[in-house]
Design a protein around this motif. Structure first.
Motif, PDB file in Angstrom:
ATOM      1  N   LYS A   1       0.835  -1.207   0.000  1.00  0.00           N
ATOM      2  CA  LYS A   1       0.000   0.000   0.000  1.00  0.00           C
ATOM      3  C   LYS A   1       0.866   1.252   0.000  1.00  0.00           C
ATOM      4  O   LYS A   1       0.636   2.194  -0.771  1.00  0.00           O
ATOM      5  CB  LYS A   1      -0.934  -0.009   1.212  1.00  0.00           C
ATOM      6  CG  LYS A   1      -1.919   1.143   1.241  1.00  0.00           C
ATOM      7  CD  LYS A   1      -2.884   1.028   2.419  1.00  0.00           C
ATOM      8  CE  LYS A   1      -3.884   2.172   2.420  1.00  0.00           C
ATOM      9  NZ  LYS A   1      -4.824   2.076   3.568  1.00  0.00           N
ATOM     10  N   LEU A   2       1.869   1.267   0.853  1.00  0.00           N
ATOM     11  CA  LEU A   2       2.783   2.401   0.940  1.00  0.00           C
ATOM     12  C   LEU A   2       3.575   2.560  -0.354  1.00  0.00           C
ATOM     13  O   LEU A   2       3.700   3.664  -0.901  1.00  0.00           O
ATOM     14  CB  LEU A   2       3.734   2.196   2.121  1.00  0.00           C
ATOM     15  CG  LEU A   2       4.732   3.291   2.432  1.00  0.00           C
ATOM     16  CD1 LEU A   2       4.017   4.582   2.779  1.00  0.00           C
ATOM     17  CD2 LEU A   2       5.638   2.866   3.577  1.00  0.00           C
ATOM     18  N   ALA A   3       4.114   1.441  -0.851  1.00  0.00           N
ATOM     19  CA  ALA A   3       4.938   1.485  -2.060  1.00  0.00           C
ATOM     20  C   ALA A   3       4.151   1.993  -3.264  1.00  0.00           C
ATOM     21  O   ALA A   3       4.663   2.783  -4.066  1.00  0.00           O
ATOM     22  CB  ALA A   3       5.499   0.095  -2.346  1.00  0.00           C
ATOM     23  N   LEU A   4       2.899   1.570  -3.397  1.00  0.00           N
ATOM     24  CA  LEU A   4       2.076   1.989  -4.536  1.00  0.00           C
ATOM     25  C   LEU A   4       1.639   3.445  -4.423  1.00  0.00           C
ATOM     26  O   LEU A   4       1.240   4.056  -5.413  1.00  0.00           O
ATOM     27  CB  LEU A   4       0.857   1.073  -4.675  1.00  0.00           C
ATOM     28  CG  LEU A   4       1.160  -0.362  -5.117  1.00  0.00           C
ATOM     29  CD1 LEU A   4      -0.097  -1.216  -5.068  1.00  0.00           C
ATOM     30  CD2 LEU A   4       1.789  -0.405  -6.505  1.00  0.00           C
ATOM     31  N   ASN A   5       1.726   4.020  -3.242  1.00  0.00           N
ATOM     32  CA  ASN A   5       1.453   5.450  -3.068  1.00  0.00           C
ATOM     33  C   ASN A   5       2.662   6.304  -3.438  1.00  0.00           C
ATOM     34  O   ASN A   5       2.525   7.486  -3.738  1.00  0.00           O
ATOM     35  CB  ASN A   5       1.042   5.747  -1.625  1.00  0.00           C
ATOM     36  CG  ASN A   5      -0.386   5.340  -1.334  1.00  0.00           C
ATOM     37  OD1 ASN A   5      -1.210   5.249  -2.238  1.00  0.00           O
ATOM     38  ND2 ASN A   5      -0.684   5.076  -0.074  1.00  0.00           N
ATOM     39  N   VAL A   6       3.846   5.693  -3.403  1.00  0.00           N
ATOM     40  CA  VAL A   6       5.089   6.422  -3.671  1.00  0.00           C
ATOM     41  C   VAL A   6       5.530   6.266  -5.125  1.00  0.00           C
ATOM     42  O   VAL A   6       5.961   7.225  -5.758  1.00  0.00           O
ATOM     43  CB  VAL A   6       6.209   5.923  -2.718  1.00  0.00           C
ATOM     44  CG1 VAL A   6       7.563   6.468  -3.147  1.00  0.00           C
ATOM     45  CG2 VAL A   6       5.904   6.323  -1.286  1.00  0.00           C
ATOM     46  N   ALA A   7       5.429   5.043  -5.649  1.00  0.00           N
ATOM     47  CA  ALA A   7       5.935   4.734  -6.986  1.00  0.00           C
ATOM     48  C   ALA A   7       4.799   4.731  -8.015  1.00  0.00           C
ATOM     49  O   ALA A   7       3.781   4.070  -7.813  1.00  0.00           O
ATOM     50  CB  ALA A   7       6.633   3.376  -6.976  1.00  0.00           C
ATOM     51  N   PRO A   8       4.969   5.418  -9.143  1.00  0.00           N
ATOM     52  CA  PRO A   8       3.928   5.427 -10.169  1.00  0.00           C
ATOM     53  C   PRO A   8       3.789   4.097 -10.912  1.00  0.00           C
ATOM     54  O   PRO A   8       2.756   3.841 -11.523  1.00  0.00           O
ATOM     55  CB  PRO A   8       4.392   6.526 -11.138  1.00  0.00           C
ATOM     56  CG  PRO A   8       5.416   7.318 -10.388  1.00  0.00           C
ATOM     57  CD  PRO A   8       6.056   6.351  -9.447  1.00  0.00           C
ATOM     58  N   TYR A   9       4.838   3.261 -10.867  1.00  0.00           N
ATOM     59  CA  TYR A   9       4.813   2.004 -11.613  1.00  0.00           C
ATOM     60  C   TYR A   9       5.382   0.887 -10.743  1.00  0.00           C
ATOM     61  O   TYR A   9       6.281   1.117  -9.936  1.00  0.00           O
ATOM     62  CB  TYR A   9       5.648   2.126 -12.896  1.00  0.00           C
ATOM     63  CG  TYR A   9       5.258   1.122 -13.966  1.00  0.00           C
ATOM     64  CD1 TYR A   9       4.257   1.417 -14.883  1.00  0.00           C
ATOM     65  CD2 TYR A   9       5.885  -0.120 -14.051  1.00  0.00           C
ATOM     66  CE1 TYR A   9       3.886   0.506 -15.866  1.00  0.00           C
ATOM     67  CE2 TYR A   9       5.515  -1.042 -15.019  1.00  0.00           C
ATOM     68  CZ  TYR A   9       4.513  -0.724 -15.932  1.00  0.00           C
ATOM     69  OH  TYR A   9       4.135  -1.625 -16.897  1.00  0.00           O
ATOM     70  N   ALA A  10       4.845  -0.314 -10.917  1.00  0.00           N
ATOM     71  CA  ALA A  10       5.267  -1.429 -10.066  1.00  0.00           C
ATOM     72  C   ALA A  10       5.327  -2.738 -10.837  1.00  0.00           C
ATOM     73  O   ALA A  10       4.588  -2.957 -11.804  1.00  0.00           O
ATOM     74  CB  ALA A  10       4.311  -1.582  -8.882  1.00  0.00           C
ATOM     75  N   TYR A  11       6.231  -3.595 -10.371  1.00  0.00           N
ATOM     76  CA  TYR A  11       6.333  -4.983 -10.842  1.00  0.00           C
ATOM     77  C   TYR A  11       6.039  -5.891  -9.654  1.00  0.00           C
ATOM     78  O   TYR A  11       6.440  -5.581  -8.528  1.00  0.00           O
ATOM     79  CB  TYR A  11       7.736  -5.282 -11.363  1.00  0.00           C
ATOM     80  CG  TYR A  11       8.113  -4.534 -12.622  1.00  0.00           C
ATOM     81  CD1 TYR A  11       8.047  -5.152 -13.874  1.00  0.00           C
ATOM     82  CD2 TYR A  11       8.560  -3.219 -12.567  1.00  0.00           C
ATOM     83  CE1 TYR A  11       8.405  -4.478 -15.029  1.00  0.00           C
ATOM     84  CE2 TYR A  11       8.915  -2.535 -13.710  1.00  0.00           C
ATOM     85  CZ  TYR A  11       8.845  -3.169 -14.947  1.00  0.00           C
ATOM     86  OH  TYR A  11       9.197  -2.485 -16.084  1.00  0.00           O
ATOM     87  N   VAL A  12       5.369  -7.002  -9.921  1.00  0.00           N
ATOM     88  CA  VAL A  12       5.046  -7.965  -8.870  1.00  0.00           C
ATOM     89  C   VAL A  12       5.821  -9.255  -9.142  1.00  0.00           C
ATOM     90  O   VAL A  12       5.736  -9.812 -10.237  1.00  0.00           O
ATOM     91  CB  VAL A  12       3.529  -8.263  -8.823  1.00  0.00           C
ATOM     92  CG1 VAL A  12       3.223  -9.248  -7.696  1.00  0.00           C
ATOM     93  CG2 VAL A  12       2.739  -6.972  -8.630  1.00  0.00           C
ATOM     94  N   MET A  13       6.566  -9.704  -8.131  1.00  0.00           N
ATOM     95  CA  MET A  13       7.363 -10.919  -8.263  1.00  0.00           C
ATOM     96  C   MET A  13       6.758 -12.070  -7.477  1.00  0.00           C
ATOM     97  O   MET A  13       6.193 -11.880  -6.399  1.00  0.00           O
ATOM     98  CB  MET A  13       8.791 -10.697  -7.757  1.00  0.00           C
ATOM     99  CG  MET A  13       9.660  -9.894  -8.675  1.00  0.00           C
ATOM    100  SD  MET A  13      11.425 -10.083  -8.265  1.00  0.00           S
ATOM    101  CE  MET A  13      11.752 -11.738  -8.905  1.00  0.00           C
ATOM    102  N   GLU A  14       6.902 -13.259  -8.028  1.00  0.00           N
ATOM    103  CA  GLU A  14       6.484 -14.474  -7.341  1.00  0.00           C
ATOM    104  C   GLU A  14       7.381 -15.608  -7.815  1.00  0.00           C
ATOM    105  O   GLU A  14       7.525 -15.846  -9.017  1.00  0.00           O
ATOM    106  CB  GLU A  14       5.015 -14.789  -7.669  1.00  0.00           C
ATOM    107  CG  GLU A  14       4.449 -15.975  -6.911  1.00  0.00           C
ATOM    108  CD  GLU A  14       2.995 -16.211  -7.283  1.00  0.00           C
ATOM    109  OE1 GLU A  14       2.736 -17.145  -8.053  1.00  0.00           O
ATOM    110  OE2 GLU A  14       2.138 -15.449  -6.809  1.00  0.00           O
TER     111      GLU A  14
END
Length: 270
Positions: free
Chosen positions: A208-221
């Motif tokens: 939640k915090l990271a998505l408020n700071v960064a405009p773009y994200a990658y999800v790893m699994e």
């Protein structure tokens, strides 16, 4: 992000430990110059390994990029040593607040100045760090091992700033910190990005915090990228809500083990 100028390009890399243990499988990530990108995922997904592959620290753990490539500012770096990579302008803030415990706060900061190739003088660097972290100015003569966890985190980020970096790799900066301190540190990280034009690749479990700071994200699994998109779209994605934000459609908190499925990107299913 294809229309933006990229400072970092990770192209379909594989990473092995001890020459046989495959931990990263076909990962591609881009970070725009002057931008913030976050890498999300549960423990053991491979997020920290990606940062170490970029910074060259992987080799100290008998790890190696065995396929693909990593480019920084147009130059391939995956075969370079950590010291050369650092002098190019990449600095990694390792998780766990790694201060030099027996040195003062200011001595810790000055260590960072020795890693830089060019940029501000030590005096100007300290002035900049103290401007962003006024609390460190108050604590500058105290032994770093005796200051609070939040102040130690500020110290390691400040030490990274002293290298005059082009890019900072941040590994779990919120780990173990009180909520107020977390928001204070993330506000400063955002200001550093905006005012100093420092590119940031952020690894963070607090989605939640990271998505408020960064405009773009990658999800790893499990060593793979399973999803990437704008933060705005990921916040509304039902799987992300369930698995990483812990929120169901009706707003009820949900634990990871309650999630029955996770929709991976189509390319991993073909």
């Amino acid at each position: 992000m294809s229309n933006e100028k990229m400072i970092l390009k990770i192209n379909n890399i594989e990473v092995k430990y001890h020459e046989v243990i495959l931990v990263i499988k076909g990962v591609s990530i881009e970070v725009p110059k002057g931008g913030i990108v976050t890498l999300l995922g549960a423990n053991g997904a491979g997020k920290s390994t990606i940062l170490k592959a970029i910074s060259g620290l992987l080799r100290h753990e008998d790890g190696e990029v065995t396929d693909g490539s990593i480019e920084f500012m147009g130059r391939r770096i995956d075969k370079l040593g950590a010291e050369k990579i650092a002098k190019m302008g990449i600095v990694q803030v390792i998780e766990g607040r790694r201060v030099f415990e027996h040195l003062t706060v200011e001595e810790n900061l000055k260590v960072g100045a020795h890693m830089k190739k060019y940029g501000r003088s030590v005096k100007d660097g300290l002035e900049m760090v103290y401007n962003y972290f006024p609390r460190l100015k108050e604590k500058r003569s105290e032994i770093a091992g005796f200051i609070s966890g939040g102040e130690q985190q500020m110290t390691v980020v400040g030490r990274a700033l002293m290298t005059s970096p082009e890019m900072i790799l941040l590994d779990e900066p919120s780990m173990g910190l009180a909520p107020l301190l977390i928001h204070e540190i993330f506000n400063i990280i955002t200001k550093l990005n905006q005012e100093e034009n420092i590119s940031i690749l952020l690894v963070e479990q607090n989605a939640k915090l990271a998505l408020n700071v960064a405009p773009y994200a990658y999800v790893m699994e499990n060593g793979r990228i399973v999803m990437d998109d704008t933060a705005e779209k990921l916040r509304e994605n039902p799987d992300i809500k369930d698995f990483y934000l812990g929120i169901t459609d009706i707003g009820r908190r949900k634990s990871f083990r309650d999630v029955k499925h996770y929709k991976r990107r189509k390319r991993w299913l073909t």
